[in-house]
Design an enzyme around this catalytic site. Sequence first.
Site, PDB file in Angstrom:
ATOM      1  N   ARG A  99      -2.378  -1.696   4.775  1.00 12.61           N
ATOM      2  CA  ARG A  99      -2.597  -0.246   5.423  1.00 12.61           C
ATOM      3  C   ARG A  99      -3.128   0.255   6.728  1.00 12.61           C
ATOM      4  NH1 ARG A  99      -6.421   1.854   0.307  1.00 12.61           N
ATOM      5  NH2 ARG A  99      -4.690   1.537  -1.660  1.00 12.61           N
ATOM      6  N   CYS A 130      -5.077   5.704  -3.446  1.00  7.14           N
ATOM      7  CA  CYS A 130      -5.103   7.300  -4.351  1.00  7.14           C
ATOM      8  C   CYS A 130      -5.462   8.318  -3.559  1.00  7.14           C
ATOM      9  CB  CYS A 130      -5.136   6.769  -5.921  1.00  7.14           C
ATOM     10  SG  CYS A 130      -7.179   5.855  -5.284  1.00  7.14           S
ATOM     11  N   GLN A 157     -13.563  10.800  -8.715  1.00 13.08           N
ATOM     12  CA  GLN A 157     -11.944  10.076  -8.859  1.00 13.08           C
ATOM     13  C   GLN A 157     -12.079   9.123 -10.324  1.00 13.08           C
ATOM     14  OE1 GLN A 157     -12.906   8.728  -4.285  1.00 13.08           O
ATOM     15  NE2 GLN A 157     -11.159   7.311  -5.617  1.00 13.08           N
ATOM     16  N   HIS A 243      -6.904  12.514 -10.371  1.00 16.21           N
ATOM     17  CA  HIS A 243      -8.730  12.829  -9.252  1.00 16.21           C
ATOM     18  C   HIS A 243      -8.826  13.843  -9.057  1.00 16.21           C
ATOM     19  CE1 HIS A 243      -8.814   8.054  -9.107  1.00 16.21           C
ATOM     20  NE2 HIS A 243      -8.674   7.714  -7.976  1.00 16.21           N
TER      21      HIS A 243
HETATM   22  N1  LIG Z   1      -5.763   2.216  -9.782  1.00 15.39           N
HETATM   23  C1  LIG Z   1      -5.119   3.551  -8.926  1.00 15.39           C
HETATM   24  O1  LIG Z   1      -4.966   5.008  -8.705  1.00 15.39           O
HETATM   25  C2  LIG Z   1      -4.441   2.900  -7.515  1.00 15.39           C
HETATM   26  C3  LIG Z   1      -4.275   3.768  -6.609  1.00 15.39           C
HETATM   27  C4  LIG Z   1      -3.468   3.228  -5.205  1.00 15.39           C
HETATM   28  C5  LIG Z   1      -4.077   1.865  -4.738  1.00 15.39           C
HETATM   29  N2  LIG Z   1      -4.246   0.543  -6.377  1.00 15.39           N
HETATM   30  C6  LIG Z   1      -3.945  -0.202  -5.466  1.00 15.39           C
HETATM   31  O2  LIG Z   1      -3.165  -0.791  -6.748  1.00 15.39           O
HETATM   32  C7  LIG Z   1      -3.670  -2.664  -6.626  1.00 15.39           C
HETATM   33  C8  LIG Z   1      -3.370  -2.493  -8.457  1.00 15.39           C
HETATM   34  O3  LIG Z   1      -4.207  -1.389  -8.956  1.00 15.39           O
HETATM   35  P1  LIG Z   1      -4.250  -1.594 -10.881  1.00 15.39           P
HETATM   36  O4  LIG Z   1      -5.130  -0.418 -10.420  1.00 15.39           O
HETATM   37  O5  LIG Z   1      -3.209  -1.462 -11.142  1.00 15.39           O
HETATM   38  O6  LIG Z   1      -5.254  -2.266 -11.467  1.00 15.39           O
HETATM   39  P2  LIG Z   1      -5.049  -3.596 -12.599  1.00 15.39           P
HETATM   40  O7  LIG Z   1      -5.234  -2.802 -13.607  1.00 15.39           O
HETATM   41  O8  LIG Z   1      -6.424  -4.211 -12.576  1.00 15.39           O
HETATM   42  O9  LIG Z   1      -3.464  -4.848 -12.587  1.00 15.39           O
HETATM   43  C9  LIG Z   1      -3.811  -5.829 -11.524  1.00 15.39           C
HETATM   44  C10 LIG Z   1      -2.607  -6.314 -11.627  1.00 15.39           C
HETATM   45  O10 LIG Z   1      -2.454  -7.245 -11.072  1.00 15.39           O
HETATM   46  C11 LIG Z   1      -1.640  -8.408 -10.953  1.00 15.39           C
HETATM   47  N3  LIG Z   1      -2.819  -9.671 -10.516  1.00 15.39           N
HETATM   48  C12 LIG Z   1      -4.182  -9.747 -10.259  1.00 15.39           C
HETATM   49  N4  LIG Z   1      -4.047 -11.027 -10.051  1.00 15.39           N
HETATM   50  C13 LIG Z   1      -3.063 -11.895  -9.699  1.00 15.39           C
HETATM   51  C14 LIG Z   1      -2.205 -12.881  -8.876  1.00 15.39           C
HETATM   52  N5  LIG Z   1      -3.278 -13.935  -8.623  1.00 15.39           N
HETATM   53  N6  LIG Z   1      -1.013 -12.892  -9.601  1.00 15.39           N
HETATM   54  C15 LIG Z   1      -0.522 -12.535  -9.737  1.00 15.39           C
HETATM   55  N7  LIG Z   1      -0.065 -10.631  -9.634  1.00 15.39           N
HETATM   56  C16 LIG Z   1      -2.404 -10.596  -9.887  1.00 15.39           C
HETATM   57  C17 LIG Z   1      -2.935  -8.703 -12.496  1.00 15.39           C
HETATM   58  O11 LIG Z   1      -2.208  -9.292 -13.127  1.00 15.39           O
HETATM   59  P3  LIG Z   1      -2.812 -10.092 -15.229  1.00 15.39           P
HETATM   60  O12 LIG Z   1      -2.310  -8.963 -15.979  1.00 15.39           O
HETATM   61  O13 LIG Z   1      -1.599 -11.419 -15.208  1.00 15.39           O
HETATM   62  O14 LIG Z   1      -4.039 -10.463 -14.942  1.00 15.39           O
HETATM   63  C18 LIG Z   1      -2.773  -6.938 -12.799  1.00 15.39           C
HETATM   64  O15 LIG Z   1      -1.418  -6.637 -13.682  1.00 15.39           O
HETATM   65  C19 LIG Z   1      -4.711  -2.280  -6.143  1.00 15.39           C
HETATM   66  O16 LIG Z   1      -4.797  -3.205  -4.978  1.00 15.39           O
HETATM   67  C20 LIG Z   1      -5.330  -1.216  -6.080  1.00 15.39           C
HETATM   68  O17 LIG Z   1      -6.423  -1.117  -5.454  1.00 15.39           O
HETATM   69  C21 LIG Z   1      -4.831   1.777  -7.479  1.00 15.39           C
END
Ligand SMILES: NC(=O)c1ccc[n+]([C@@H]2O[C@H](COP(=O)([O-])OP(=O)(O)OC[C@H]3O[C@@H](n4cnc5c(N)ncnc54)[C@H](OP(=O)(O)O)[C@@H]3O)[C@@H](O)[C@H]2O)c1
Length: 345
Positions: A99, A130, A157, A243
């Site tokens: 970013r 977010c 949040q 949020h």
């Molecule tokens: N949640 C939000 O509101 C939000 C908003 C903006 C940005 N983000 C960003 O988006 C990203 C994901 O967030 P999330 O909330 O979806 O997290 P999450 O629910 O914990 O999911 C993480 C995902 O990443 C995959 N992953 C982790 N390590 C990996 C690796 N080494 N190789 C391939 N895949 C891998 C996981 O796969 P497995 O299931 O196989 O472990 C899962 O599909 C983060 O960077 C977060 O900061 C989130």
Amino acid sequence: MGYKVAVVGATGNVGREMLNILAERQFPADEVVALASPRSLGTEISFGDRILKCKVLDHFNFSDVDICLMSAGSAVAKEWGPKVAAAGAVVIDNSSFWRYDSDVPLIVPEVNADAVVGFRKRGIIANPNCSTAQLVVALKPLHDKATIKRVVVATYQSVSGAGKEAMDELFSQTKAVFTMEELPPSKKFPKRMAFNLIPHIDVFMEDGYTKEEWKMMVETKKILDPKIKLTATCVRVPVFISHAEAVNIEFENPITADEARDILRSAPGCLVIDKQEPGGYATPHECAGEDATYISRIREDATVENGLAMWIVSDNLRKGAALNAIQIAECLINRKLIQAKQKAA
Ligand SMILES: NC(=O)c1ccc[n+]([C@@H]2O[C@H](COP(=O)([O-])OP(=O)(O)OC[C@H]3O[C@@H](n4cnc5c(N)ncnc54)[C@H](OP(=O)(O)O)[C@@H]3O)[C@@H](O)[C@H]2O)c1
């Protein structure tokens, strides 16, 4: 002929929402591939009325992929962003890793869509935090009208912003309270989350702010205007999705609450719900699953010369992450900045 889209992090909160939104919006994809870690090999994930079997990122060949929607955290973004871009796909990344790189555009299409052309430098586009995304959607039309000088924001949040395990933690703690069992230990949060509030998201910085608060300040400057001063207090609340933000805005020029309401009513991505009566405002519960940024409680702040106060709510998994990323991809397509590799061949 459509695009080949890879969703990295497809089993996560954001990845699953990306697949839902690609299907809902009938994104022009011929093929969508779900990728995650080796833990998820073969996991079945819904994509519209189809089921995708998850593949492993480490073994995947990106040479015929056009768009890679990445939401697997900073370590994956750091390692795989440049590799996938070198294979000729545009990477739209949700982590914070890219970013703040001056060669990577940070985009909220309602605010700074023109900056998207900057993707050519690295082949990577960043999606904001977010809490920043929903804030700048509401600030942009007001800034155009009266020039924002300073913003004071307190966030509320939801736990889905911390990933799927964080949602499980709130659920199991809440269940334990109701069944009068011992609470499972906190793993994703620094203190108990059920029936509590935690004024701490991401790590502490040297000046006492948290990194989540710093991100809102830096990202608002990069997306909207570097002259805007912003101070934030970011708080995690025991809500699953959406949020909310209590926002005070100080402007260069006069603007009334009625003017702001009218401007926001016709602004892209905004939905005003502002009746001064019980229930006449948006809350996280009814914004979950919705695309808009909801704005309520718009009023003049008489403690500064040109001030407004308001309440902004949006689904963090949609406008705060998955929807915004897909809007960026649509922007690339609509502006003819990318072409499907199969079509080009
Ligand atoms: N949640 C939000 O509101 C939000 C908003 C903006 C940005 N983000 C960003 O988006 C990203 C994901 O967030 P999330 O909330 O979806 O997290 P999450 O629910 O914990 O999911 C993480 C995902 O990443 C995959 N992953 C982790 N390590 C990996 C690796 N080494 N190789 C391939 N895949 C891998 C996981 O796969 P497995 O299931 O196989 O472990 C899962 O599909 C983060 O960077 C977060 O900061 C989130």
